[in-house]
Design a protein around this motif. Sequence first.
Motif, PDB file in Angstrom:
ATOM      1  N   LEU A 160      -9.910  -3.350   0.088  1.00 38.76           N
ATOM      2  CA  LEU A 160      -9.099  -3.793  -1.033  1.00 38.76           C
ATOM      3  C   LEU A 160      -9.713  -5.048  -1.646  1.00 38.76           C
ATOM      4  O   LEU A 160     -10.400  -5.807  -0.962  1.00 38.76           O
ATOM      5  N   PRO A 161      -9.471  -5.315  -2.918  1.00 45.61           N
ATOM      6  CA  PRO A 161     -10.033  -6.525  -3.530  1.00 45.61           C
ATOM      7  C   PRO A 161      -9.394  -7.790  -2.968  1.00 45.61           C
ATOM      8  O   PRO A 161      -8.225  -7.803  -2.591  1.00 45.61           O
ATOM      9  N   ARG A 162     -10.166  -8.842  -2.924  1.00 47.11           N
ATOM     10  CA  ARG A 162      -9.699 -10.135  -2.456  1.00 47.11           C
ATOM     11  C   ARG A 162      -8.730 -10.733  -3.477  1.00 47.11           C
ATOM     12  O   ARG A 162      -8.892 -10.579  -4.684  1.00 47.11           O
ATOM     13  N   SER A 163      -7.715 -11.421  -2.990  1.00 45.99           N
ATOM     14  CA  SER A 163      -6.738 -12.044  -3.853  1.00 45.99           C
ATOM     15  C   SER A 163      -6.501 -13.482  -3.386  1.00 45.99           C
ATOM     16  O   SER A 163      -7.266 -14.019  -2.588  1.00 45.99           O
ATOM     17  N   SER A 164      -5.432 -14.109  -3.893  1.00 46.14           N
ATOM     18  CA  SER A 164      -5.102 -15.487  -3.518  1.00 46.14           C
ATOM     19  C   SER A 164      -3.627 -15.724  -3.770  1.00 46.14           C
ATOM     20  O   SER A 164      -2.942 -14.903  -4.391  1.00 46.14           O
ATOM     21  N   ILE A 165      -3.110 -16.852  -3.301  1.00 46.56           N
ATOM     22  CA  ILE A 165      -1.717 -17.199  -3.523  1.00 46.56           C
ATOM     23  C   ILE A 165      -1.414 -17.288  -5.021  1.00 46.56           C
ATOM     24  O   ILE A 165      -0.391 -16.789  -5.503  1.00 46.56           O
ATOM     25  N   ARG A 177      -1.018  -1.638  -7.800  1.00 43.56           N
ATOM     26  CA  ARG A 177      -0.658  -2.992  -7.377  1.00 43.56           C
ATOM     27  C   ARG A 177      -1.090  -3.208  -5.935  1.00 43.56           C
ATOM     28  O   ARG A 177      -0.925  -2.339  -5.071  1.00 43.56           O
ATOM     29  N   LEU A 178      -1.643  -4.383  -5.657  1.00 48.56           N
ATOM     30  CA  LEU A 178      -2.124  -4.675  -4.307  1.00 48.56           C
ATOM     31  C   LEU A 178      -0.969  -4.645  -3.315  1.00 48.56           C
ATOM     32  O   LEU A 178       0.075  -5.263  -3.543  1.00 48.56           O
ATOM     33  N   PRO A 179      -1.121  -3.962  -2.181  1.00 48.55           N
ATOM     34  CA  PRO A 179      -0.033  -3.888  -1.201  1.00 48.55           C
ATOM     35  C   PRO A 179       0.339  -5.243  -0.617  1.00 48.55           C
ATOM     36  O   PRO A 179       1.481  -5.443  -0.211  1.00 48.55           O
ATOM     37  N   GLN A 180      -0.611  -6.191  -0.575  1.00 47.38           N
ATOM     38  CA  GLN A 180      -0.274  -7.527  -0.084  1.00 47.38           C
ATOM     39  C   GLN A 180       0.761  -8.181  -0.985  1.00 47.38           C
ATOM     40  O   GLN A 180       1.726  -8.795  -0.509  1.00 47.38           O
ATOM     41  N   HIS A 181       0.585  -8.068  -2.297  1.00 43.95           N
ATOM     42  CA  HIS A 181       1.528  -8.652  -3.251  1.00 43.95           C
ATOM     43  C   HIS A 181       2.895  -7.980  -3.123  1.00 43.95           C
ATOM     44  O   HIS A 181       3.936  -8.641  -3.106  1.00 43.95           O
ATOM     45  N   THR A 182       2.868  -6.660  -3.031  1.00 41.41           N
ATOM     46  CA  THR A 182       4.114  -5.900  -2.964  1.00 41.41           C
ATOM     47  C   THR A 182       4.904  -6.243  -1.710  1.00 41.41           C
ATOM     48  O   THR A 182       6.119  -6.459  -1.757  1.00 41.41           O
ATOM     49  N   ALA A 225      -4.317   1.681  -5.544  1.00 38.50           N
ATOM     50  CA  ALA A 225      -4.934   0.474  -4.985  1.00 38.50           C
ATOM     51  C   ALA A 225      -5.776   0.788  -3.761  1.00 38.50           C
ATOM     52  O   ALA A 225      -6.879   0.262  -3.598  1.00 38.50           O
ATOM     53  N   ILE A 226      -5.273   1.630  -2.858  1.00 32.98           N
ATOM     54  CA  ILE A 226      -5.977   1.968  -1.619  1.00 32.98           C
ATOM     55  C   ILE A 226      -6.732   3.270  -1.837  1.00 32.98           C
ATOM     56  O   ILE A 226      -6.124   4.330  -2.046  1.00 32.98           O
ATOM     57  N   LYS A 227      -8.038   3.201  -1.807  1.00 28.50           N
ATOM     58  CA  LYS A 227      -8.862   4.384  -2.035  1.00 28.50           C
ATOM     59  C   LYS A 227      -8.999   5.186  -0.742  1.00 28.50           C
ATOM     60  O   LYS A 227      -9.275   4.630   0.316  1.00 28.50           O
ATOM     61  N   VAL A 228      -8.802   6.495  -0.842  1.00 30.35           N
ATOM     62  CA  VAL A 228      -8.798   7.341   0.349  1.00 30.35           C
ATOM     63  C   VAL A 228      -9.987   8.291   0.415  1.00 30.35           C
ATOM     64  O   VAL A 228     -10.241   8.892   1.461  1.00 30.35           O
ATOM     65  N   PHE A 229     -10.726   8.457  -0.672  1.00 32.46           N
ATOM     66  CA  PHE A 229     -11.848   9.380  -0.658  1.00 32.46           C
ATOM     67  C   PHE A 229     -12.891   8.925   0.366  1.00 32.46           C
ATOM     68  O   PHE A 229     -13.259   7.755   0.422  1.00 32.46           O
ATOM     69  N   GLY A 230     -13.388   9.882   1.128  1.00 30.09           N
ATOM     70  CA  GLY A 230     -14.452   9.585   2.075  1.00 30.09           C
ATOM     71  C   GLY A 230     -13.998   8.959   3.373  1.00 30.09           C
ATOM     72  O   GLY A 230     -14.814   8.711   4.254  1.00 30.09           O
ATOM     73  N   LYS A 231     -12.713   8.696   3.528  1.00 26.48           N
ATOM     74  CA  LYS A 231     -12.195   8.082   4.761  1.00 26.48           C
ATOM     75  C   LYS A 231     -11.614   9.165   5.651  1.00 26.48           C
ATOM     76  O   LYS A 231     -11.017  10.134   5.184  1.00 26.48           O
ATOM     77  N   SER A 232     -11.763   8.968   6.947  1.00 25.73           N
ATOM     78  CA  SER A 232     -11.296   9.963   7.909  1.00 25.73           C
ATOM     79  C   SER A 232      -9.783  10.069   7.890  1.00 25.73           C
ATOM     80  O   SER A 232      -9.066   9.068   7.794  1.00 25.73           O
ATOM     81  N   ILE A 233      -9.282  11.290   8.012  1.00 20.10           N
ATOM     82  CA  ILE A 233      -7.848  11.504   8.069  1.00 20.10           C
ATOM     83  C   ILE A 233      -7.262  10.897   9.337  1.00 20.10           C
ATOM     84  O   ILE A 233      -6.078  10.541   9.401  1.00 20.10           O
ATOM     85  N   ALA A 288       5.554   2.832  -2.326  1.00 20.75           N
ATOM     86  CA  ALA A 288       4.486   3.814  -2.520  1.00 20.75           C
ATOM     87  C   ALA A 288       4.159   3.981  -4.003  1.00 20.75           C
ATOM     88  O   ALA A 288       2.986   4.124  -4.378  1.00 20.75           O
ATOM     89  N   GLN A 289       5.179   3.933  -4.846  1.00 22.31           N
ATOM     90  CA  GLN A 289       4.954   4.053  -6.285  1.00 22.31           C
ATOM     91  C   GLN A 289       4.104   2.901  -6.809  1.00 22.31           C
ATOM     92  O   GLN A 289       3.203   3.094  -7.635  1.00 22.31           O
ATOM     93  N   LEU A 290       4.369   1.687  -6.337  1.00 20.13           N
ATOM     94  CA  LEU A 290       3.598   0.527  -6.782  1.00 20.13           C
ATOM     95  C   LEU A 290       2.142   0.630  -6.344  1.00 20.13           C
ATOM     96  O   LEU A 290       1.229   0.282  -7.095  1.00 20.13           O
TER      97      LEU A 290
END
Length: 415
Positions: free
Chosen positions: A312-317, A36-41, A233-241, A29-31
Amino acid sequence: MYLVESKSGAIGCMLVALAFLGTWPAFLAQLERRGRLPQHTYLDYSITNFLTAILIALTLGQIGDTKPNMPNFITQLSQIEKNWGCVLIAMSGGVFLGLGNLATQYAWPFVGLSVTEVITSSLAVVLGTSMNYFLDDKINRAEILFPGVGCFLIAVFLGSAVHSSNAADNAAKLSHIDAQEPFLKESLYHQFTRTSNAQETDQHKDMERANSEEGKAITGSAQHLIELENSRAIKVFGKSIWLGLSITFFAGVCYALFSPAFNLATNDQWHVLSPGVPKLVVYAAFFYFSLSFFVVAALINIIFLYRPVLKLPRSSIMQYLRDWDGRWLAFLAGLLCGLGNGLQFVGGQAAGYAAADCVQALPLVSTFWGVVLFGEYWRSSRRTYVLLVSMLVMFVVAVGVLIASSGQRRVSYTQ
């Protein structure tokens, strides 16, 4: 092969597992809060989680000589053509845990670390512990076990009340924020007031305008909520609870299924093994369990690199391989999770998996880290603090009751 054969040893394993399993979520959660992108973590975390399982199997699983009814880890790996049914059951448990942990990673930003862990752990206890009780041939004391389950249910309601009260506190904070950022104010205010009406706004008026002398927002203030949204990394504003709650409940159901699957794999209550075939020892089952966990985590997160969810932003290997920001913290989280799961299963094999589900009281630890590291519930109302303490006290009672229900399994690894 090393086995825990005493009740006190099993309880010791469970308590250490509780500390480890309650700590690793705070690191992930701290990362995410640092951007930091959750996929990487999650990819980093799953690697060390799997390596930890291999280390445990090759050390504790290889201690002593192989016995016909209790083979060591390496010996049992060569018997897969005879015990493949239990192997598949163990791997299904790894799939459930992998999906559950992945889901919670995306639920924390929406619901918060503390409340997410309360809901998922309570679902795991209420559903999973009931299944484990019957799978374990009722070796746990029902008159103690099920009141413990009831304590977890009470803690769920208290956790919901904490969330509702904290939402009201946040709404009161946001109602007094300066109008410099009206869009963010409106988004935050709308999000929190969906779950609760603003109350006791006067007591928050002074604290919510305050910033530190260096210009950094005070922890728990409305400005702090805005800064967190900008950095995470994950934006929560405007999203349903309800999006976050749906993810949380999905994770809870997955958590409820992985422990019974491991129980079935090691004790063969469904009699999938032929007569005379040794049952899966806990270390072999843990290896297969962790192998499927790793495979599922790697496949899903590689897909998420190129097809991310929640905008989330697109990433790669290659971007993942170059991203060393916070990697060691993710590695540490995987190590703690692997050790915690291993200790939970070793203790559960000795004392019963229903009692081992006391590690689902991990919100005790996660809430501590949530308050200390992330400032959750800082500058909240007295009502919120009373509910928070009540929830934690109920979890202490619940874990004590589940430990008191422990039985002791008679070890037998043949049909």
